[in-house]
Motif scaffolding. Sequence first.
Motif, mmCIF file in Angstrom:
data_model
loop_
_atom_site.group_PDB
_atom_site.id
_atom_site.type_symbol
_atom_site.label_atom_id
_atom_site.label_comp_id
_atom_site.label_asym_id
_atom_site.label_seq_id
_atom_site.Cartn_x
_atom_site.Cartn_y
_atom_site.Cartn_z
ATOM 1 N N THR A 1 10.036 -3.230 2.792
ATOM 2 C CA THR A 1 9.715 -2.502 1.561
ATOM 3 C C THR A 1 8.293 -1.962 1.638
ATOM 4 O O THR A 1 7.364 -2.713 1.961
ATOM 5 C CB THR A 1 9.827 -3.429 0.342
ATOM 6 O OG1 THR A 1 11.159 -3.954 0.284
ATOM 7 C CG2 THR A 1 9.510 -2.679 -0.944
ATOM 8 N N PRO A 2 8.105 -0.654 1.386
ATOM 9 C CA PRO A 2 6.747 -0.083 1.445
ATOM 10 C C PRO A 2 5.839 -0.735 0.414
ATOM 11 O O PRO A 2 6.284 -1.096 -0.679
ATOM 12 C CB PRO A 2 6.973 1.402 1.128
ATOM 13 C CG PRO A 2 8.412 1.648 1.427
ATOM 14 C CD PRO A 2 9.115 0.364 1.105
ATOM 15 N N LYS B 1 10.436 4.855 5.560
ATOM 16 C CA LYS B 1 11.406 4.971 4.468
ATOM 17 C C LYS B 1 11.765 6.439 4.220
ATOM 18 O O LYS B 1 12.944 6.789 4.068
ATOM 19 C CB LYS B 1 10.826 4.351 3.204
ATOM 20 C CG LYS B 1 11.682 4.547 1.965
ATOM 21 C CD LYS B 1 10.965 4.044 0.720
ATOM 22 C CE LYS B 1 11.749 4.370 -0.544
ATOM 23 N NZ LYS B 1 11.016 3.961 -1.767
ATOM 24 N N LYS B 2 10.752 7.298 4.185
ATOM 25 C CA LYS B 2 11.000 8.707 3.909
ATOM 26 C C LYS B 2 11.695 9.397 5.070
ATOM 27 O O LYS B 2 12.499 10.313 4.865
ATOM 28 C CB LYS B 2 9.688 9.404 3.554
ATOM 29 C CG LYS B 2 9.133 8.956 2.206
ATOM 30 C CD LYS B 2 7.865 9.698 1.831
ATOM 31 C CE LYS B 2 7.383 9.278 0.450
ATOM 32 N NZ LYS B 2 6.126 9.983 0.063
ATOM 33 N N GLU C 1 7.353 1.674 11.438
ATOM 34 C CA GLU C 1 7.079 0.484 10.646
ATOM 35 C C GLU C 1 6.087 -0.431 11.364
ATOM 36 O O GLU C 1 5.188 -1.009 10.731
ATOM 37 C CB GLU C 1 8.405 -0.247 10.408
ATOM 38 C CG GLU C 1 8.372 -1.287 9.323
ATOM 39 C CD GLU C 1 9.764 -1.860 9.111
ATOM 40 O OE1 GLU C 1 10.421 -1.467 8.136
ATOM 41 O OE2 GLU C 1 10.195 -2.696 9.931
ATOM 42 N N LEU D 1 14.804 -2.139 6.783
ATOM 43 C CA LEU D 1 13.410 -1.703 6.755
ATOM 44 C C LEU D 1 12.619 -2.518 5.740
ATOM 45 O O LEU D 1 13.142 -2.925 4.702
ATOM 46 C CB LEU D 1 13.325 -0.213 6.398
ATOM 47 C CG LEU D 1 13.972 0.751 7.391
ATOM 48 C CD1 LEU D 1 13.895 2.178 6.851
ATOM 49 C CD2 LEU D 1 13.312 0.667 8.758
ATOM 50 N N ARG E 1 5.097 2.033 6.687
ATOM 51 C CA ARG E 1 6.354 1.660 6.032
ATOM 52 C C ARG E 1 6.889 2.793 5.148
ATOM 53 O O ARG E 1 8.092 3.070 5.145
ATOM 54 C CB ARG E 1 6.144 0.417 5.170
ATOM 55 C CG ARG E 1 5.787 -0.841 5.937
ATOM 56 C CD ARG E 1 5.731 -2.025 4.994
ATOM 57 N NE ARG E 1 5.276 -3.240 5.645
ATOM 58 C CZ ARG E 1 5.168 -4.404 5.029
ATOM 59 N NH1 ARG E 1 5.496 -4.497 3.744
ATOM 60 N NH2 ARG E 1 4.741 -5.463 5.674
ATOM 61 N N GLU E 2 6.012 3.417 4.396
ATOM 62 C CA GLU E 2 6.441 4.489 3.503
ATOM 63 C C GLU E 2 6.997 5.662 4.303
ATOM 64 O O GLU E 2 8.004 6.264 3.932
ATOM 65 C CB GLU E 2 5.274 4.940 2.630
ATOM 66 C CG GLU E 2 5.638 6.004 1.598
ATOM 67 C CD GLU E 2 6.554 5.492 0.503
ATOM 68 O OE1 GLU E 2 7.271 6.305 -0.100
ATOM 69 O OE2 GLU E 2 6.556 4.265 0.249
ATOM 70 N N LYS F 1 19.137 0.592 4.970
ATOM 71 C CA LYS F 1 18.198 0.337 3.880
ATOM 72 C C LYS F 1 17.657 -1.088 3.930
ATOM 73 O O LYS F 1 16.470 -1.328 3.779
ATOM 74 C CB LYS F 1 18.874 0.595 2.529
ATOM 75 C CG LYS F 1 19.137 2.062 2.244
ATOM 76 C CD LYS F 1 19.739 2.233 0.855
ATOM 77 C CE LYS F 1 19.996 3.697 0.553
ATOM 78 N NZ LYS F 1 20.567 3.907 -0.800
ATOM 79 N N ARG G 1 13.889 7.927 7.013
ATOM 80 C CA ARG G 1 15.289 7.515 6.872
ATOM 81 C C ARG G 1 15.989 8.356 5.818
ATOM 82 O O ARG G 1 17.122 8.807 6.005
ATOM 83 C CB ARG G 1 15.372 6.030 6.491
ATOM 84 C CG ARG G 1 16.805 5.476 6.542
ATOM 85 C CD ARG G 1 16.972 4.299 5.599
ATOM 86 N NE ARG G 1 16.841 4.716 4.215
ATOM 87 C CZ ARG G 1 17.808 5.293 3.503
ATOM 88 N NH1 ARG G 1 18.985 5.535 4.064
ATOM 89 N NH2 ARG G 1 17.607 5.644 2.251
ATOM 90 N N SER G 2 15.297 8.593 4.700
ATOM 91 C CA SER G 2 15.874 9.399 3.623
ATOM 92 C C SER G 2 16.114 10.834 4.087
ATOM 93 O O SER G 2 17.173 11.421 3.798
ATOM 94 C CB SER G 2 14.938 9.379 2.418
ATOM 95 O OG SER G 2 15.447 10.176 1.379
#
Length: 400
Positions: free
Chosen positions: A199-200, A166-167, A157, A197, A162-163, A194, A169-170
């Motif tokens: 937001t992307p 997020k991915k 991040e 982090l 950022r994206e 969630k 983490r998923s």
Amino acid sequence: MSLTASQIRAFSPGATAYKRADERGLYLEIFPNGSKLWRLKYYVGGIEKRIALGAWPEVSLQAARLERDELRLRIAKGEDPALTRKKNKATAKISAANTFESVAREYIENKMVGEGRAEATLLKARWFLDLLKPAIGHMPISDVDPQMMLAPLKKLEARGNRETAKKCRSFASRVFRYGAATGRCTTDPTAILKGALLTPQARHYAAILEPEKLGELLRAIDAFECYPITKLALKVAPHIFVRPGEMRHGEWQEIDFEKAIWTIPAGKMKARRTHAVPLSRQVLELLTELKAITGGQGYIFPAFHTRLRPMSENTINSSFRRMGYSKDDMTAHGFRSTASTLLNESGLWHPDAIERALAHGDSNAIRGTYNRGQYWDERVKMAQWWSDYLDDLRAGKAAN
């Protein structure tokens, strides 16, 4: 009689190993190679047992006695130190085999591959694992807590990814859930991250949306000098509405020339549903030309150096750059936005038919199946109209 440090130093190796007792079960064993090992003799249920306490001089006489006293207290409480040590070693061995990395690789290679996930999806999963490995890859998956998990995500991040954070983490969440289901861990430490982090930012693929500029691009493609397969990929891409990864991973066995349909398996689609693409006359001509080059086996658009792999994901975008189009001007993915915008602006086609052509999923599976059948004839006509429209733009005819 207890030992002294000077006595221990004076013990010389013999032809065979021999022992010298200290006190309360502690003794030193001297080996022919000169090594001296501390051991403790004790009894559990009337059975004599022994446990190693380390080698002298790394473990001093004083340290060996302290260890002996601690073990004797545990023995008095009914514990068998040798058995405990074996269990701990076995647990450590199991934990070492159940690191986050090992479980993640098992999840990718067994579950994801077994489910027939697209190669592009597998490559991304392996990439996410590579990003997480330095921080938690070596750790037993059951030991990873939220703070440990958050650290590598925050690093991504901080670099502006950022994206990706997020991915990652998923992806990690899916690995932890798989680990829990297979008995390697009990919780998913990513579940509470969630909100931690950022937001992307919305990602928009650059695309040409003006008919005149699209015509200029099509003429630039015609004039562009490059590898023949790349040239044909550039020519086919504007006519079809599939994602770049779906196009690159297409195989000849999916093309039905007689019915003019390209059927993409569910495993290669983002929505995990089989997608049928109607092929215009122009696309069939381009594919026929391409088939004569590749032999019609394996990938439709193979890599430059080997037919066993698909064309690189950067090939089309790199070609745009060489043609003078920057990443802010046009991208391979941008052809989808181009088609969506201009088809909707034409007013000739039902919006649902356009959405179906773009393979945008429907949350209602029954409705999605119904719509696919309902709009198929319209999609066939739309595909041919779009190719004819592109030909007109390429020829410099004014767009209506």
